[in-house]
Design an enzyme around this catalytic site. Structure first.
Site, PDB file in Angstrom:
ATOM      1  N   HIS A  76      -5.340  16.793 -11.160  1.00 52.41           N
ATOM      2  CA  HIS A  76      -4.561  17.960 -10.737  1.00 52.41           C
ATOM      3  C   HIS A  76      -3.089  17.711 -11.052  1.00 52.41           C
ATOM      4  O   HIS A  76      -2.558  16.661 -10.719  1.00 52.41           O
ATOM      5  CB  HIS A  76      -4.711  18.202  -9.231  1.00 52.41           C
ATOM      6  N   TYR A 205      -2.135  23.757   0.516  1.00 51.09           N
ATOM      7  CA  TYR A 205      -1.643  23.378   1.843  1.00 51.09           C
ATOM      8  C   TYR A 205      -1.017  24.635   2.443  1.00 51.09           C
ATOM      9  O   TYR A 205      -0.077  25.189   1.860  1.00 51.09           O
ATOM     10  CB  TYR A 205      -0.568  22.288   1.731  1.00 51.09           C
ATOM     11  N   PRO A 296      -3.107  12.416   7.806  1.00 52.13           N
ATOM     12  CA  PRO A 296      -3.645  12.624   6.456  1.00 52.13           C
ATOM     13  C   PRO A 296      -2.913  13.649   5.597  1.00 52.13           C
ATOM     14  O   PRO A 296      -3.194  13.762   4.403  1.00 52.13           O
ATOM     15  CB  PRO A 296      -5.089  13.080   6.716  1.00 52.13           C
ATOM     16  N   LYS A 300      -1.977   9.764   1.881  1.00 52.10           N
ATOM     17  CA  LYS A 300      -1.442   8.450   1.513  1.00 52.10           C
ATOM     18  C   LYS A 300      -2.305   7.248   1.917  1.00 52.10           C
ATOM     19  O   LYS A 300      -2.149   6.157   1.363  1.00 52.10           O
ATOM     20  CB  LYS A 300      -0.058   8.248   2.169  1.00 52.10           C
ATOM     21  N   TYR A 388       4.592  12.618  -3.195  1.00 55.35           N
ATOM     22  CA  TYR A 388       3.160  12.950  -3.195  1.00 55.35           C
ATOM     23  C   TYR A 388       2.406  12.172  -4.272  1.00 55.35           C
ATOM     24  O   TYR A 388       1.329  11.640  -4.010  1.00 55.35           O
ATOM     25  CB  TYR A 388       2.995  14.461  -3.399  1.00 55.35           C
TER      26      TYR A 388
HETATM   27  P1  FAD Z   1     -11.276   1.484   6.298  1.00 53.78           P
HETATM   28  O1  FAD Z   1     -11.666   2.459   5.244  1.00 53.78           O
HETATM   29  O2  FAD Z   1     -11.229   1.956   7.710  1.00 53.78           O
HETATM   30  O3  FAD Z   1     -12.290   0.258   6.184  1.00 53.78           O
HETATM   31  C1  FAD Z   1     -12.396  -0.737   7.160  1.00 53.78           C
HETATM   32  C2  FAD Z   1     -13.807  -1.284   7.168  1.00 53.78           C
HETATM   33  O4  FAD Z   1     -13.868  -2.379   8.077  1.00 53.78           O
HETATM   34  C3  FAD Z   1     -14.826  -0.253   7.646  1.00 53.78           C
HETATM   35  O5  FAD Z   1     -15.872  -0.154   6.718  1.00 53.78           O
HETATM   36  C4  FAD Z   1     -15.280  -0.798   9.004  1.00 53.78           C
HETATM   37  O6  FAD Z   1     -16.635  -0.517   9.263  1.00 53.78           O
HETATM   38  C5  FAD Z   1     -15.054  -2.279   8.831  1.00 53.78           C
HETATM   39  N1  FAD Z   1     -14.865  -3.005  10.095  1.00 53.78           N
HETATM   40  C6  FAD Z   1     -14.201  -2.617  11.213  1.00 53.78           C
HETATM   41  N2  FAD Z   1     -14.206  -3.557  12.148  1.00 53.78           N
HETATM   42  C7  FAD Z   1     -14.904  -4.601  11.624  1.00 53.78           C
HETATM   43  C8  FAD Z   1     -15.258  -5.872  12.124  1.00 53.78           C
HETATM   44  N3  FAD Z   1     -14.890  -6.265  13.351  1.00 53.78           N
HETATM   45  N4  FAD Z   1     -15.974  -6.688  11.338  1.00 53.78           N
HETATM   46  C9  FAD Z   1     -16.343  -6.306  10.095  1.00 53.78           C
HETATM   47  N5  FAD Z   1     -16.032  -5.102   9.567  1.00 53.78           N
HETATM   48  C10 FAD Z   1     -15.309  -4.250  10.319  1.00 53.78           C
HETATM   49  N6  FAD Z   1      -6.107   8.705   2.474  1.00 53.78           N
HETATM   50  C11 FAD Z   1      -5.644   9.084   1.250  1.00 53.78           C
HETATM   51  O7  FAD Z   1      -5.052   8.268   0.547  1.00 53.78           O
HETATM   52  N7  FAD Z   1      -5.821  10.334   0.742  1.00 53.78           N
HETATM   53  C12 FAD Z   1      -6.459  11.272   1.462  1.00 53.78           C
HETATM   54  O8  FAD Z   1      -6.628  12.383   0.960  1.00 53.78           O
HETATM   55  C13 FAD Z   1      -6.932  10.931   2.775  1.00 53.78           C
HETATM   56  N8  FAD Z   1      -7.586  11.842   3.514  1.00 53.78           N
HETATM   57  C14 FAD Z   1      -8.172  11.424   4.678  1.00 53.78           C
HETATM   58  C15 FAD Z   1      -8.918  12.356   5.357  1.00 53.78           C
HETATM   59  C16 FAD Z   1      -9.543  11.972   6.522  1.00 53.78           C
HETATM   60  C17 FAD Z   1     -10.356  13.012   7.240  1.00 53.78           C
HETATM   61  C18 FAD Z   1      -9.425  10.641   7.016  1.00 53.78           C
HETATM   62  C19 FAD Z   1     -10.123  10.199   8.272  1.00 53.78           C
HETATM   63  C20 FAD Z   1      -8.680   9.712   6.329  1.00 53.78           C
HETATM   64  C21 FAD Z   1      -8.045  10.086   5.166  1.00 53.78           C
HETATM   65  N9  FAD Z   1      -7.293   9.192   4.451  1.00 53.78           N
HETATM   66  C22 FAD Z   1      -6.770   9.587   3.246  1.00 53.78           C
HETATM   67  C23 FAD Z   1      -7.102   7.819   4.928  1.00 53.78           C
HETATM   68  C24 FAD Z   1      -8.075   6.816   4.298  1.00 53.78           C
HETATM   69  O9  FAD Z   1      -9.403   7.247   4.463  1.00 53.78           O
HETATM   70  C25 FAD Z   1      -7.856   5.429   4.931  1.00 53.78           C
HETATM   71  O10 FAD Z   1      -6.495   5.145   4.911  1.00 53.78           O
HETATM   72  C26 FAD Z   1      -8.620   4.337   4.166  1.00 53.78           C
HETATM   73  O11 FAD Z   1     -10.000   4.415   4.450  1.00 53.78           O
HETATM   74  C27 FAD Z   1      -8.113   2.942   4.541  1.00 53.78           C
HETATM   75  O12 FAD Z   1      -8.910   1.960   3.950  1.00 53.78           O
HETATM   76  P2  FAD Z   1      -9.126   0.544   4.631  1.00 53.78           P
HETATM   77  O13 FAD Z   1     -10.013  -0.215   3.698  1.00 53.78           O
HETATM   78  O14 FAD Z   1      -7.840  -0.035   5.015  1.00 53.78           O
HETATM   79  O15 FAD Z   1      -9.873   0.851   6.010  1.00 53.78           O
HETATM   80  C1  DHB Z   2      -7.878  15.671   1.130  1.00 57.95           C
HETATM   81  C2  DHB Z   2      -7.461  15.020   2.269  1.00 57.95           C
HETATM   82  C3  DHB Z   2      -6.126  14.981   2.571  1.00 57.95           C
HETATM   83  O1  DHB Z   2      -5.704  14.343   3.668  1.00 57.95           O
HETATM   84  C4  DHB Z   2      -5.186  15.599   1.748  1.00 57.95           C
HETATM   85  O2  DHB Z   2      -3.877  15.553   2.094  1.00 57.95           O
HETATM   86  C5  DHB Z   2      -5.603  16.239   0.604  1.00 57.95           C
HETATM   87  C6  DHB Z   2      -6.963  16.281   0.291  1.00 57.95           C
HETATM   88  C7  DHB Z   2      -9.324  15.691   0.805  1.00 57.95           C
HETATM   89  O3  DHB Z   2     -10.109  15.214   1.627  1.00 57.95           O
HETATM   90  O4  DHB Z   2      -9.695  16.193  -0.255  1.00 57.95           O
END
Ligand code: FAD
Ligand code: DHB
Length: 403
Positions: A76, A205, A296, A300, A388
């Site tokens: 995009h 948005y 979210p 980021k 962004y």
């Molecule tokens: P996580 O993905 O949370 O992974 C952590 C892992 O550790 C999990 O699998 C968990 O099960 C495991 N774990 C936890 N505790 C333990 C333990 N004690 N022992 C072993 N394993 C454990 N980010 C973006 O960049 N762009 C977006 O558009 C965006 N949209 C989002 C929309 C939603 C609805 C949500 C909820 C989040 C969004 N995010 C977005 C944020 C993004 O999903 C997270 O920032 C990302 O998953 C972080 O990755 P991580 O590996 O740090 O943590």
């Molecule tokens: C999506 C999630 C977000 O938080 C965002 O800012 C843009 C797109 C998505 O899930 O597609």
């Protein structure tokens, strides 16, 4: 009696941070073991983020993980801002000198990472329980955990805490050795995954007096949409008809219509900003959501996780290759520059686009003025666009002196 194991880097958590770190370390010839509390099926099907910054895409490509993303992801070059019944396009590509974002679901990135790790014979232990970190302030930290009824003690050179916000790693840092910065928001997002054709070629948005909404996509058949809601709302209070009603109202502009379809999944998430400083304690390094959370709105979270582990893999590489500690010592400060920029941007986008409960007319007027400024001023739009798509690290460094 417990079983013992040994690895160079013990990684807690198989989210994007943990799995990508394991892969980047592997490319540098460094051995790691990933421990994950959930099952492989669970991590590969949980729907979360969707937007990858150019830097994240470049990193995945350069590490040999880009094949399916390049085929199935959508590039995009802009997105739409809607408010006051009008639509304004933010031309990311033009405003940032050619940058773009890719819409490719987080669980697809996870699938690609798991497949790449397992194809190289890597160890990912799913379904582990009672994970504990020990001896983090000495040269031989340990991770102790249960796997299939057996207690396992894994000795490591370093531990990477990639276990998300609710994990154990951050809690293993003595409270007096860390400072936490928190802001919570009085609203959440209700997200739906729907089977419908795209209603728009780009993300939308939208600010509306009934609250924020966001239209995103997953594929030509699947769309992802969000509406601002009360995070305490039970899901039953949001039957499909109410979700569609709100989406139609909040996204409405003349001459445009929203395509409906069956709702396949529905969930509500709360929103907070959070940073833990420093992101290190002895031989423990935090990466991703275990160290910081953003609301979210700025898309980021996943990108910050990828940026952290890129810095960490390089620093661990320097240590294992020539014993250099400088990059490890700089890890936390280096990451926190990007983290705080993303914290500000995410807070700013969130504050500009959401309705705050009990908000007065003055605040609403300020929000609308800010939206209009972003829509009409090239300088304001450029600031939004460069944040962004993701700022390069050298732009985030303070100048050595003066200007
Ligand atoms: P996580 O993905 O949370 O992974 C952590 C892992 O550790 C999990 O699998 C968990 O099960 C495991 N774990 C936890 N505790 C333990 C333990 N004690 N022992 C072993 N394993 C454990 N980010 C973006 O960049 N762009 C977006 O558009 C965006 N949209 C989002 C929309 C939603 C609805 C949500 C909820 C989040 C969004 N995010 C977005 C944020 C993004 O999903 C997270 O920032 C990302 O998953 C972080 O990755 P991580 O590996 O740090 O943590
Ligand atoms: C999506 C999630 C977000 O938080 C965002 O800012 C843009 C797109 C998505 O899930 O597609």
């Amino acid at each position: 009696m417990s079983k013992t194991m040994r690895t160079q880097v013990g990684i807690v958590g198989a989210g994007p941070a943990g799995l990508l770190l394991a892969h980047l370390l592997h490319l540098r010839g460094i051995d790691s073991v990933v421990l994950e509390s959930r099952s492989r099926e669970q991590i590969e099907t949980t729907i979360r983020a969707g937007v990858l910054e150019q830097g994240t895409v470049d990193l995945l490509k350069a590490s040999g993980l880009g094949a399916r993303m390049l085929q199935e992801g959508f590039v995009h070059r802009g997105f739409e801002l809607r408010f006051g019944g009008e639509s304004h396009r933010i031309d990311l590509h033009e405003l940032t000198g050619g940058k773009e974002i890719t819409v490719y679901a987080q669980h697809e990135v996870i699938k690609d990472l798991v497949a790449a790790r397992l194809a190289r014979g890597a160890q990912i232990h799913f379904g582990v329980t009672q994970v504990e970190l020990a001896a983090l302030d000495g040269p031989r930290p340990r991770i102790v955990f249960n796997r299939g009824g057996e207690r396992v003690e894994m000795s490591c050179d370093f531990v990477a805490g990639c276990d998300g916000f609710h994990g154990v790693s951050r809690q293993a840092i003595p409270p007096e050795q860390r400072k936490e910065y928190v802001r919570s928001y009085p609203f959440g997002w209700l997200g739906v995954l729907v089977e419908a054709p795209p209603s728009s070629p780009e993300l939308i948005y939208a600010y509306h007096e009934r609250g924020f909404s966001l239209l995103s996509t997953r594929s030509p058949e699947l769309q992802r949409l969000y509406v601002q809601c009360d995070p305490a709302d039970p899901l039953q209070e949001w039957p499909d008809a109410r979700v569609w009603d709100e989406l139609h109202t909040r996204l409405a502009i003349d001459g445009w219509s929203l395509a409906e379809g069956p709702v396949l999944q529905k969930n509500i998430i709360g929103m907070r900003s959070f940073v833990c400083e420093p992101m290190r304690y002895g031989r423990l390094f935090l990466a991703g959501d275990s160290a910081h959370i953003v609301p979210p709105t700025g898309a980021k979270g996943l990108n910050l996780a990828a940026a952290d582990v890129q810095v960490l893999a390089r620093a661990l590489g320097a240590w294992f290759e020539e014993g250099g500690e400088d990059l490890l010592n700089a890890y936390s400060a280096t990451c926190l520059q990007r983290v705080w920029r993303a914290e500000h941007f995410s807070w700013w986008m969130t504050s500009m686009l959401h309705r705050f409960p009990g908000e007065d007319d003055f605040s609403t007027r300020l929000q609308l003025s800010q939206l209009r400024y972003v829509a009409c001023s090239r300088a304001a739009a450029t600031s939004l666009a460069e944040n962004y798509v993701g700022l390069p690290l050298d732009l985030l460094k303070a100048p050595a002196h003066g200007h």
